[in-house]
Motif scaffolding. Structure first.
Motif, PDB file in Angstrom:
ATOM      1  N   ALA A 173       0.817  -1.218   0.000  1.00  0.00           N
ATOM      2  CA  ALA A 173       0.000   0.000   0.000  1.00  0.00           C
ATOM      3  C   ALA A 173       0.849   1.265   0.000  1.00  0.00           C
ATOM      4  O   ALA A 173       1.936   1.310   0.574  1.00  0.00           O
ATOM      5  N   VAL A 174       0.330   2.292  -0.651  1.00  0.00           N
ATOM      6  CA  VAL A 174       0.920   3.631  -0.615  1.00  0.00           C
ATOM      7  C   VAL A 174      -0.093   4.544   0.071  1.00  0.00           C
ATOM      8  O   VAL A 174      -1.287   4.529  -0.249  1.00  0.00           O
ATOM      9  N   TYR A 175       0.386   5.335   1.035  1.00  0.00           N
ATOM     10  CA  TYR A 175      -0.491   6.147   1.866  1.00  0.00           C
ATOM     11  C   TYR A 175      -0.394   7.626   1.508  1.00  0.00           C
ATOM     12  O   TYR A 175       0.599   8.085   0.937  1.00  0.00           O
ATOM     13  N   ALA A 176      -1.421   8.396   1.908  1.00  0.00           N
ATOM     14  CA  ALA A 176      -1.426   9.831   1.643  1.00  0.00           C
ATOM     15  C   ALA A 176      -0.222  10.516   2.279  1.00  0.00           C
ATOM     16  O   ALA A 176       0.334  11.461   1.720  1.00  0.00           O
ATOM     17  N   ARG A 177       0.189  10.022   3.453  1.00  0.00           N
ATOM     18  CA  ARG A 177       1.351  10.647   4.105  1.00  0.00           C
ATOM     19  C   ARG A 177       2.639  10.383   3.327  1.00  0.00           C
ATOM     20  O   ARG A 177       3.596  11.150   3.436  1.00  0.00           O
ATOM     21  N   ASP A 178       2.655   9.312   2.514  1.00  0.00           N
ATOM     22  CA  ASP A 178       3.855   8.998   1.736  1.00  0.00           C
ATOM     23  C   ASP A 178       4.127  10.069   0.681  1.00  0.00           C
ATOM     24  O   ASP A 178       5.282  10.270   0.298  1.00  0.00           O
ATOM     25  N   ILE A 179       3.070  10.724   0.192  1.00  0.00           N
ATOM     26  CA  ILE A 179       3.281  11.802  -0.779  1.00  0.00           C
ATOM     27  C   ILE A 179       3.125  13.174  -0.112  1.00  0.00           C
ATOM     28  O   ILE A 179       2.949  14.189  -0.784  1.00  0.00           O
ATOM     29  N   LYS A 180       3.155  13.150   1.221  1.00  0.00           N
ATOM     30  CA  LYS A 180       3.157  14.380   2.028  1.00  0.00           C
ATOM     31  C   LYS A 180       1.923  15.254   1.760  1.00  0.00           C
ATOM     32  O   LYS A 180       2.009  16.493   1.677  1.00  0.00           O
ATOM     33  N   ALA A 181       0.760  14.606   1.650  1.00  0.00           N
ATOM     34  CA  ALA A 181      -0.479  15.343   1.374  1.00  0.00           C
ATOM     35  C   ALA A 181      -1.291  15.633   2.633  1.00  0.00           C
ATOM     36  O   ALA A 181      -2.142  16.527   2.628  1.00  0.00           O
ATOM     37  N   ASP A 182      -1.037  14.905   3.719  1.00  0.00           N
ATOM     38  CA  ASP A 182      -1.904  14.977   4.884  1.00  0.00           C
ATOM     39  C   ASP A 182      -1.915  16.356   5.541  1.00  0.00           C
ATOM     40  O   ASP A 182      -2.963  16.836   5.968  1.00  0.00           O
ATOM     41  N   GLY A 183      -0.765  17.022   5.613  1.00  0.00           N
ATOM     42  CA  GLY A 183      -0.705  18.334   6.252  1.00  0.00           C
ATOM     43  C   GLY A 183      -1.522  19.376   5.513  1.00  0.00           C
ATOM     44  O   GLY A 183      -2.322  20.113   6.113  1.00  0.00           O
ATOM     45  N   ALA A 184      -1.352  19.443   4.204  1.00  0.00           N
ATOM     46  CA  ALA A 184      -2.086  20.434   3.407  1.00  0.00           C
ATOM     47  C   ALA A 184      -3.586  20.141   3.401  1.00  0.00           C
ATOM     48  O   ALA A 184      -4.415  21.060   3.425  1.00  0.00           O
ATOM     49  N   MET A 185      -3.947  18.857   3.381  1.00  0.00           N
ATOM     50  CA  MET A 185      -5.371  18.503   3.436  1.00  0.00           C
ATOM     51  C   MET A 185      -5.983  18.966   4.755  1.00  0.00           C
ATOM     52  O   MET A 185      -7.091  19.508   4.783  1.00  0.00           O
ATOM     53  N   ALA A 186      -5.254  18.763   5.857  1.00  0.00           N
ATOM     54  CA  ALA A 186      -5.753  19.193   7.164  1.00  0.00           C
ATOM     55  C   ALA A 186      -5.924  20.707   7.223  1.00  0.00           C
ATOM     56  O   ALA A 186      -6.877  21.214   7.827  1.00  0.00           O
ATOM     57  N   VAL A 187      -5.010  21.433   6.581  1.00  0.00           N
ATOM     58  CA  VAL A 187      -5.121  22.897   6.540  1.00  0.00           C
ATOM     59  C   VAL A 187      -6.419  23.308   5.845  1.00  0.00           C
ATOM     60  O   VAL A 187      -7.147  24.197   6.309  1.00  0.00           O
ATOM     61  N   LEU A 188      -6.740  22.661   4.734  1.00  0.00           N
ATOM     62  CA  LEU A 188      -7.975  22.978   4.017  1.00  0.00           C
ATOM     63  C   LEU A 188      -9.222  22.661   4.854  1.00  0.00           C
ATOM     64  O   LEU A 188     -10.277  23.269   4.667  1.00  0.00           O
ATOM     65  N   LEU A 189      -9.089  21.702   5.778  1.00  0.00           N
ATOM     66  CA  LEU A 189     -10.238  21.247   6.563  1.00  0.00           C
ATOM     67  C   LEU A 189     -10.306  21.869   7.954  1.00  0.00           C
ATOM     68  O   LEU A 189     -11.197  21.535   8.739  1.00  0.00           O
ATOM     69  N   LYS A 190      -9.368  22.764   8.256  1.00  0.00           N
ATOM     70  CA  LYS A 190      -9.268  23.311   9.613  1.00  0.00           C
ATOM     71  C   LYS A 190     -10.589  23.924  10.078  1.00  0.00           C
ATOM     72  O   LYS A 190     -11.083  23.612  11.162  1.00  0.00           O
ATOM     73  N   ASP A 191     -11.176  24.797   9.279  1.00  0.00           N
ATOM     74  CA  ASP A 191     -12.440  25.435   9.672  1.00  0.00           C
ATOM     75  C   ASP A 191     -13.616  24.479   9.528  1.00  0.00           C
ATOM     76  O   ASP A 191     -14.565  24.521  10.327  1.00  0.00           O
ATOM     77  N   ALA A 192     -13.566  23.617   8.524  1.00  0.00           N
ATOM     78  CA  ALA A 192     -14.664  22.669   8.308  1.00  0.00           C
ATOM     79  C   ALA A 192     -14.815  21.704   9.470  1.00  0.00           C
ATOM     80  O   ALA A 192     -15.901  21.149   9.682  1.00  0.00           O
ATOM     81  N   MET A 193     -13.774  21.502  10.238  1.00  0.00           N
ATOM     82  CA  MET A 193     -13.809  20.573  11.367  1.00  0.00           C
ATOM     83  C   MET A 193     -14.693  21.098  12.505  1.00  0.00           C
ATOM     84  O   MET A 193     -15.182  20.329  13.328  1.00  0.00           O
ATOM     85  N   ALA A 194     -14.941  22.402  12.549  1.00  0.00           N
ATOM     86  CA  ALA A 194     -15.725  22.992  13.634  1.00  0.00           C
ATOM     87  C   ALA A 194     -17.222  22.840  13.372  1.00  0.00           C
ATOM     88  O   ALA A 194     -17.700  23.162  12.279  1.00  0.00           O
ATOM     89  N   PRO A 195     -18.008  22.368  14.364  1.00  0.00           N
ATOM     90  CA  PRO A 195     -19.457  22.217  14.164  1.00  0.00           C
ATOM     91  C   PRO A 195     -20.142  23.547  13.876  1.00  0.00           C
ATOM     92  O   PRO A 195     -19.708  24.610  14.346  1.00  0.00           O
ATOM     93  N   ASN A 196     -21.234  23.484  13.111  1.00  0.00           N
ATOM     94  CA  ASN A 196     -22.021  24.664  12.749  1.00  0.00           C
ATOM     95  C   ASN A 196     -23.247  24.767  13.649  1.00  0.00           C
ATOM     96  O   ASN A 196     -24.006  23.802  13.778  1.00  0.00           O
ATOM     97  N   LEU A 197     -23.440  25.930  14.265  1.00  0.00           N
ATOM     98  CA  LEU A 197     -24.607  26.174  15.107  1.00  0.00           C
ATOM     99  C   LEU A 197     -25.637  26.985  14.334  1.00  0.00           C
ATOM    100  O   LEU A 197     -25.324  28.043  13.775  1.00  0.00           O
ATOM    101  N   VAL A 198     -26.878  26.479  14.302  1.00  0.00           N
ATOM    102  CA  VAL A 198     -28.009  27.222  13.743  1.00  0.00           C
ATOM    103  C   VAL A 198     -29.169  27.087  14.724  1.00  0.00           C
ATOM    104  O   VAL A 198     -28.968  26.712  15.881  1.00  0.00           O
TER     105      VAL A 198
END
Length: 559
Positions: free
Chosen positions: A235-260
């Motif tokens: 198997a080849v993993y996302a961390r093997d191509i060093k993608a995990d950090g940038a993906m987490a950056v894109l998801l930083k705000d999305a990780m927070a729950p939305n209140l309505v």
């Protein structure tokens, strides 16, 4: 007789409170609300961390019978029950999934409740909301781009281009993209290979966001994604191509729950949105666990019928997050029960007690299934004006024979006033302490046996069948250390079988598993059954044909 207002008209007339007031009901200081306009906000990670020592409230699951074109109203009932619990003096909130643009413009329409049991702002929630789905789409496709880029620049990891497992995604129904060939056009565009698109809600990134406990766990899970295999099948993993950090950056705000808020100004978290037919069908663990620290009662839903949504809620989400539901509500309508009893949609307006009695077999199956998990259940009859007393009594009598109770709910027309009886019954069940929750199968059970267990005990089929290649793949994953993962069944929502036209409560059917996918980051195996598609298509007359801006600039046709 006054015209009945549409859902969007009711939502537009809502008397909303500033989101800071809604947060204050839960004890969230305004500095920990990250507002998106005046009526929606994200909750800060710092606040979520600060309440972890609070005592948990009671978790109530809302599920349903198998969906039909007649409608069931699961989200509407979830919202109505949350409002009803607040009406009888309980501190309650609801936790829902975010709607996908695909079905919103396709066949299903919106997913923010209906009538006087809605969450608002309805238009925002059904469209771009706070951008979470766009962030998930971008993070997923960043990984896709980095895979092809790695191969283009020499393929140092020796990825076998025939075994790239990572597809692309978009949040729209588009059958033309199910199977594609990419990188055409010559040397400068890379190495041509077969690929394809799934809908964003089927993305493993969506599942990871919904199952991760915090940002650190999110990044670890993203790194665990298997993107493909080498020629030696390693198997080849996302961390093997060093993608995990940038993906987490894109998801930083999305990780927070939305209140309505609901129409009655009660708090609601709306976060995450995996479909239950092709993914695990639950809102985020972060939203649910945070809500349990803030309210005495948390009402959440799992997608489609209990055979899919509830099973995955229990076997995947509760197992992974350590949740213990106190009670479950199974939503049904007389109309949907009649369809399960063989009545055509055009004939649903006429009384047909015989069809109701026949269709109750589907409801009964779901009652039995929920009880298998050790969770006490009550049936909510989502009332329609065409329901007759005789039809309602037939359902109530049947449910009594199953050792449960059916309660008529009128939340669509009356809001919380129409769910007081249901709320009181849910409180009684939750406070009784009768729940003895446990998942359907043990972690140690072999993967194909887990699939067969779901087929036999939940779908009442005779067995699951699969080609040798599928069984060999499962065995290889077991050898690689993934045998303890739960199974996420990708199957039609319309039937206990894999035939969407086989309604009611079929038995002894065979469930063909045509493909399996390893979601190592999310932490489950996906078993794709029958003809289910992970990229839906639009219907002949999609909902998008009726959606437009009127002369005043308001959206029309969204429902």
């Amino acid at each position: 007789m006054a015209a009945v207002k549409s859902d969007i008209e009711i939502a537009r007339a809502a008397s909303k409170k500033p989101i800071q007031e809604i947060g204050a009901k839960l004890g969230i200081p305004s500095e920990h609300l990250l507002p998106y306009g005046h009526d929606k906000a994200k909750i800060s990670a710092e606040f979520i961390s600060s309440v972890q020592n609070n005592e948990d409230g009671k978790l109530i699951l809302v599920t349903a019978i198998n969906p039909t074109p007649a409608g069931e109203g699961k989200t509407t009932t979830t919202v109505g029950l949350g409002d009803g619990l607040n009406r009888i003096g309980k501190k309650a909130m609801v936790c829902l999934r975010e709607p996908s643009l695909g079905p919103c413009f396709g066949v299903k329409g919106g997913a923010a409740g209906g009538g006087y049991a809605q969450i608002v702002p309805m238009e925002d929630i059904n469209l771009h909301f706070t951008g979470d789905f766009h962030a998930i789409t971008s993070a997923h496709n960043l990984l896709s781009a980095m895979i092809d880029n790695h191969i283009y620049w020499g393929n140092a990891l020796e990825i076998d281009t025939r075994r790239v497992a990572w597809r692309r995604v978009m949040d729209m129904n588009d059958r033309a993209l199910r199977q594609i060939v990419c990188s055409l056009g010559g040397v400068t565009n890379g190495f041509p290979r077969e690929a394809g698109f799934d809908i964003t809600v089927a993305s493993e990134v969506m599942a990871i966001l919904c199952l991760a406990s915090d940002l650190k766990d999110l990044e670890r899970r993203l790194g665990d994604i298997i993107i493909g295999y080498r020629r030696d099948k390693s198997a080849v993993y996302a961390r093997d191509i060093k993608a995990d950090g940038a993906m987490a950056v894109l998801l930083k705000d999305a990780m927070a729950p939305n209140l309505v808020q609901t129409l009655e100004n009660n708090p609601a978290f709306v976060h995450g949105g995996p479909f239950a037919n092709i993914a695990h069908g639950c809102n985020s663990v972060v939203a649910t666990t945070t809500a349990l620290k803030l309210a005495d009662y948390v009402v959440t839903e799992a997608g489609f019928g209990a055979d899919l949504g509830a099973e995955k809620f229990f076997d995947i989400k509760c197992r992974k997050a350590g949740l213990k539901p106190a009670a479950a509500v199974i939503v049904a309508t007389i109309r949907a029960i009649k369809m399960n009893g063989g009545v055509k949609k055009d004939d649903l307006g006429a009384e047909n007690v015989a069809a109701v009695k026949k269709g109750c077999a589907n409801l009964g199956r779901h009652i039995e299934n929920v009880k298998q998990f050790g969770v006490p259940a009550v049936v909510a009859i989502n009332h329609f004006i065409s329901d007759t007393d005789a039809e309602i009594e037939a359902v109530k009598a049947y449910v009594r024979s199953m050792g449960a109770e059916a309660i008529v709910c009128m939340h669509w027309a009356k809001g919380s006033e129409g769910t007081v009886e249901l709320a009181e019954r849910v409180v009684a069940l939750a406070e009784s302490g009768s729940a003895q929750f446990s998942p359907l199968y043990a972690d140690e059970m072999p993967l194909f046996e887990k699939i067969n267990t779901i087929v036999r005990r939940v779908y009442r089929g005779s067995e699951a069948i699969a080609d040798k290649a599928v069984r060999d793949q499962l065995h290889q994953w077991e050898q690689a250390g993934y045998g303890n993962l739960p199974v996420c069944m990708a199957k039609t929502q319309y039937s206990f079988s894999t035939d969407p036209n086989l309604r009611g409560a079929p038995v002894d059917h065979v469930v063909p598993v045509r493909e399996v996918r390893l979601a190592a980051g999310a932490g489950f195996i996906v078993a794709i059954c029958g003809e289910i598609m992970t990229m839906p298509g639009l219907p002949k007359q999609p909902s998008s044909e009726k959606i437009f801006l009127n002369d005043a600039g308001y959206i029309e046709g969204l429902f």
